[in-house]
Design a protein around this motif. Structure first.
Motif, PDB file in Angstrom:
ATOM      1  N   UNK A  32       0.663  -1.068   0.195  1.00 50.50           N
ATOM      2  CA  UNK A  32       0.047  -0.053  -0.073  1.00 50.50           C
ATOM      3  C   UNK A  32       0.745   1.210  -0.049  1.00 50.50           C
ATOM      4  N   UNK A  33       1.900   1.140   0.791  1.00 47.16           N
ATOM      5  CA  UNK A  33       2.713   2.510   0.661  1.00 47.16           C
ATOM      6  C   UNK A  33       3.503   2.653  -0.717  1.00 47.16           C
ATOM      7  N   UNK A  34       3.918   1.429  -1.406  1.00 50.16           N
ATOM      8  CA  UNK A  34       4.214   1.546  -2.705  1.00 50.16           C
ATOM      9  C   UNK A  34       3.339   2.319  -3.401  1.00 50.16           C
ATOM     10  N   UNK A  35       2.058   1.590  -3.493  1.00 49.06           N
ATOM     11  CA  UNK A  35       1.052   2.239  -4.293  1.00 49.06           C
ATOM     12  C   UNK A  35       0.735   3.802  -4.015  1.00 49.06           C
ATOM     13  N   UNK A  36       0.984   4.223  -2.833  1.00 46.25           N
ATOM     14  CA  UNK A  36       0.609   5.686  -2.596  1.00 46.25           C
ATOM     15  C   UNK A  36       1.660   6.514  -2.931  1.00 46.25           C
ATOM     16  N   UNK A  37       3.179   6.180  -3.014  1.00 40.70           N
ATOM     17  CA  UNK A  37       4.160   7.076  -3.079  1.00 40.70           C
ATOM     18  C   UNK A  37       4.622   6.884  -4.548  1.00 40.70           C
ATOM     19  N   UNK A  38       4.817   5.546  -5.168  1.00 45.22           N
ATOM     20  CA  UNK A  38       5.583   5.227  -6.339  1.00 45.22           C
ATOM     21  C   UNK A  38       4.545   4.969  -7.635  1.00 45.22           C
ATOM     22  N   UNK A  39       3.385   5.138  -7.320  1.00 43.17           N
ATOM     23  CA  UNK A  39       2.483   5.034  -8.577  1.00 43.17           C
ATOM     24  C   UNK A  39       1.701   6.580  -8.910  1.00 43.17           C
ATOM     25  N   UNK A  40       1.261   6.474 -10.030  1.00 41.33           N
ATOM     26  CA  UNK A  40       0.522   7.774 -10.600  1.00 41.33           C
ATOM     27  C   UNK A  40      -0.952   7.554 -10.039  1.00 41.33           C
ATOM     28  N   UNK A  41      -1.498   8.832  -9.721  1.00 45.14           N
ATOM     29  CA  UNK A  41      -2.990   8.532  -9.413  1.00 45.14           C
ATOM     30  C   UNK A  41      -3.614   8.573 -10.600  1.00 45.14           C
ATOM     31  N   UNK A  42      -4.590   7.600 -10.645  1.00 49.64           N
ATOM     32  CA  UNK A  42      -5.942   7.410 -11.642  1.00 49.64           C
ATOM     33  C   UNK A  42      -6.882   8.616 -11.201  1.00 49.64           C
ATOM     34  N   UNK A  43      -7.061   8.557 -10.126  1.00 52.78           N
ATOM     35  CA  UNK A  43      -8.491   9.669  -9.608  1.00 52.78           C
ATOM     36  C   UNK A  43      -7.811  10.802  -9.091  1.00 52.78           C
ATOM     37  N   UNK A  44      -8.329  12.015  -9.704  1.00 51.12           N
ATOM     38  CA  UNK A  44      -7.406  13.299  -9.391  1.00 51.12           C
ATOM     39  C   UNK A  44      -8.531  14.224  -8.384  1.00 51.12           C
TER      40      UNK A  44
END
Lengths: 548, 197
Positions: free
Chosen positions: A495-507
């Motif tokens: 989850x930490x990886x998703x939050x910090x290292x992925x692009x947001x799909x929903x703005x």
């Protein structure tokens, strides 16, 4: 007919009485409030919770005090647990208000039922009789079933409520069955007297086993059997005394053995029934805690219920379930500790394994947290199974910390969700740092704590139970627990990886009320602060169990 | 005298109980069940257990059986279809019956080994409704109150789960009805007259 002398001592129940009265009052007030003033119900509910907490604090007991004809006990452990229960529910209501309003299920009954659930938990925590344990549990469960089912329009919520209801009823039945066996053997519902009788029977059982062994060894040696008789008079009582009496009177070996045979049989039989009762009681408690293999309801209910209700179910009732475990196993069945220790070890290993491994495969965060709960329950039982006061304190520490972390995690899901959008997929956390770095940081704290990383409080919780397990001599168990904790860290870190290292799909910007934002920030910061100063909470837990 | 009364009620009870499962009409079966409850209540009275007798009649006859009959009457069951399939289901039924018979024999066989209960006779001095009331409102007042709270929660739950606030209920608003004007209800539309074909 003479009336039995009553020991009501109602002052000790003041928090419960005030809570019950206020819940009934709020129920009536809510029915007459015009629609645009319904927010008053919420405020009254929160006010009641604060009042209850203050009363618990003001009437903090120095030692064990019994009330209501010994059916109610107020002791430091109970008071501390009750304070935390009230606190958790207070936070849970802050988080859930907006969520419920967006989904059009914000009703006065929700808060009233919540208050009744708190009352049920407090009754469980303060139970000093099998009867009150059961009634408190039912009061809590009935309120929870309804809170889930109140979301009429959601198919999944109805399904979750149905599953929870049916499985909960079966578990209650198991618990009652076990209690009836215990009552059948001991003839009492009172936990202290139950403990005394069971100690007696366990003692008799040990003596009987010893005698049976001796008898099989020596056939025709008169002196030996009589010697046993002289030995056991030292801690005599109940069946042991009877056996000693017979042995001291009889000089003929075969006659003596024939005379003590029925008594030994009787003891063996009582002990077997006690063990059956113990197993059924543990099944009931394990179901409420969600320990494997009685965990099947947890993922479905956590996922299906509206997030606000999941938040409620996952936090405070676990503290109450821990209290139930303590009251039943430690206060009532301490004499069978050797037996329940093995059962708890098994449940604990299964829970840690199943919870941590299956959680990795989840894509729904509510479901993932459900499996994480199962794993945490495994760790929580580690402290109890050591059978020492320090171990109980460690478990108590763990359950409070667990409730705090769960509150933060589900609060975060509620924060991200909005009308028509649930934010219950892992992917909904993608790029949270871009969208709002403060919330991402809060979630980071919660996830690190759940994974058991220093310096968060979750680390100290795991550390304290593991230290107790090692102290009790189960080094292998501690190693197993650490292994599963490492496996478990994976899905929290994802989850930490998703939050910090992925692009947001929903703005979409994240919006929330000011009270929700403050409460959630406070929740995460408490986890961090307690992690830096774990001894503050640990001292409270140790003090509650009388360890200085 | 008490023996005659006992055997009378016992015979009625056995008769009623066997009729419950032998009559074809479910409504009659339910009525026989009521009779069976009454007879067993009478037997309880003979044992001086008047509280159980009254509770049985009030709860089972008064509430449960009436509901039962309501449902039966509303369902409009076709009696003829119930008579079918007797031969087809006979082997299973016979097997289940045999197992139950075996269990009964085992229970009765083990029964005479048990010590005789002692407690039952000691109560006779106080009527048992009073005795129950004495402990219920004194010694067990705390569980009693919790049970009350549980019932309250059940009531709240039942209402919260079934009451839909936005029902199609229609209300009258007299003040609007009185102050209504002709223009609110009738609209006069001018149309060209049509010729008759």
């Amino acid at each position: 007919m003479e009336i039995a002398t009553l020991n009501l001592n109602m002052l000790g129940l003041l928090p419960e009485i005030v809570l019950l009265t206020m819940a009934c009052l709020i129920l009536v007030i809510d029915a007459y409030l015009p629609k645009h003033q319904r927010y008053l119900t919420y405020q009254l509910t929160q006010g009641t919770l604060i009042g209850t907490a203050l009363l618990i604090f003001a009437s903090f007991p120095e030692q064990r005090v019994l009330a209501m004809n010994d059916m109610f006990i107020s002791d430091p452990m109970g008071a501390v647990l009750k304070l935390f229960i009230v606190l958790m529910v207070f936070f849970a209501f802050i988080y859930s208000r907006e969520y419920l309003r967006d989904r059009n299920i914000l009703k006065g009954e929700y808060f009233v039922l919540g208050l009744f659930a708190v009352l049920g938990m407090m009754i469980m925590v303060s139970a000093h009789s099998l009867l009150t344990v059961y009634l408190g549990l039912e009061l809590l469960s009935l309120s929870l079933y309804t809170m889930i089912a109140m979301h009429h329009k959601s198919q999944t919520a109805s399904e979750a409520a149905m599953k929870y209801f049916v499985l909960g009823a079966i578990a209650s039945g198991m618990l009652l069955y076990g209690m009836s066996m215990l009552y059948g053997v001991t003839g009492t519902l009172d936990l202290t007297r139950l403990a005394q009788t069971i100690n007696q029977i366990a003692n008799d059982h040990t003596v009987s086993v010893a005698i049976l062994e001796k008898i099989s060894e020596i056939k025709n040696d008169n002196i030996a059997v009589i010697a046993i008789g002289q030995q056991i008079t030292e801690n005599a009582g109940g069946a042991t005394a009877a056996i000693a009496q017979i042995l001291s009177e009889n000089t003929d070996n075969t006659a003596a053995i024939a005379a003590i045979k029925p008594i030994i049989d009787q003891t063996m039989q009582s002990y077997t029934i006690l063990l059956f009762g113990l197993v059924f009681v543990i099944i009931g408690v394990a179901f409420k805690l969600g320990a494997v293999p009685f965990h099947v309801w947890i993922p479905d209910v956590y996922q299906g219920a509206p997030t606000a209700v999941t938040l409620f179910i996952a936090s405070a009732p676990k503290i109450a379930a821990f209290a139930m475990l303590m009251r039943l196993l430690v206060d009532g069945l301490q004499g069978l500790q050797v037996d329940w220790q093995n059962i708890l070890i098994l449940l604990s290993i299964l829970s840690m394994a199943t919870g941590n491994i299956i959680a990795i495969a989840q894509t729904n965060i509510k479901r993932m947290l459900a499996y994480s709960t199962i794993a945490h329950v495994g760790y929580l039982m580690l402290g109890v199974l050591t059978g020492t006061q320090e171990g109980y304190a460690a478990s108590m520490f763990y359950v409070v910390v667990y409730a705090l972390m769960t509150l933060g995690a589900f609060g975060m899901i509620i924060l991200l969700s909005r009308a028509g959008f649930e934010a219950d997929q892992l992917d909904d956390f993608k790029g949270l740092n871009e969208r709002n770095s403060w919330y991402a940081a809060l979630m980071l704290i919660v996830m690190l704590s759940m994974a058991g990383m220093p310096p968060m409080i979750g680390f100290w919780a795991k550390w304290s139970v593991l230290a107790q397990v090692i102290d009790a001599g189960f080094i292998w168990l501690a190693i197993v627990a650490v292994m599963f904790a490492i496996i478990g860290a994976f899905y929290y870190l994802r989850i930490i990886k998703l939050m910090y290292f992925e692009k947001a799909e929903d703005k979409t910007p994240i919006e929330a009320n000011i009270d929700m934002r403050i409460a959630l920030s406070a929740n995460a910061l408490i986890i961090l602060l307690l992690g830096i100063m774990p001894q503050t909470l640990m001292v409270v837990c140790l003090g509650a169990l009388g360890v200085s | 005298m008490i023996k005659i009364t006992f055997y009378l009620f016992a015979l009625i009870l056995i008769f009623a109980a066997s009729r419950v499962i032998t009559v074809k009409n479910p409504v009659h079966a339910a009525l026989f069940l009521v009779l069976a409850f009454f007879s067993s209540a009478a037997i309880w009275l003979l044992l001086q257990a008047e509280f159980l007798a009254i509770a049985l009649i009030l709860v089972y006859v008064g509430a449960v059986m009436v509901l039962f009959l309501f449902v039966l009457m509303m369902l409009d069951i076709n009696v003829n279809s119930l008579r079918e399939g007797f031969v087809r289901h006979f082997p299973i039924a016979a097997f289940v019956g045999a197992v139950i018979l075996l269990e009964i024999i085992l229970v009765i066989g083990a029964w005479h080994k048990l010590p005789t209960p002692e407690a039952a006779t000691a109560l006779a001095a106080v009527p048992n409704t009073q005795a129950l009331g004495m402990v219920l409102y004194t010694e067990y007042v705390y569980p009693f109150e919790i049970a009350a709270a549980i019932l309250l929660v059940a009531m709240i739950a039942a209402i919260a789960l079934t009451m839909r606030p936005h029902t199609r209920a229609k209300y009258q608003k007299p003040e609007e009805q009185v102050s209504v004007r002709r223009e609110d209800r009738i609209k006069i539309v001018k149309m060209p007259s049509e010729t008759k074909d």
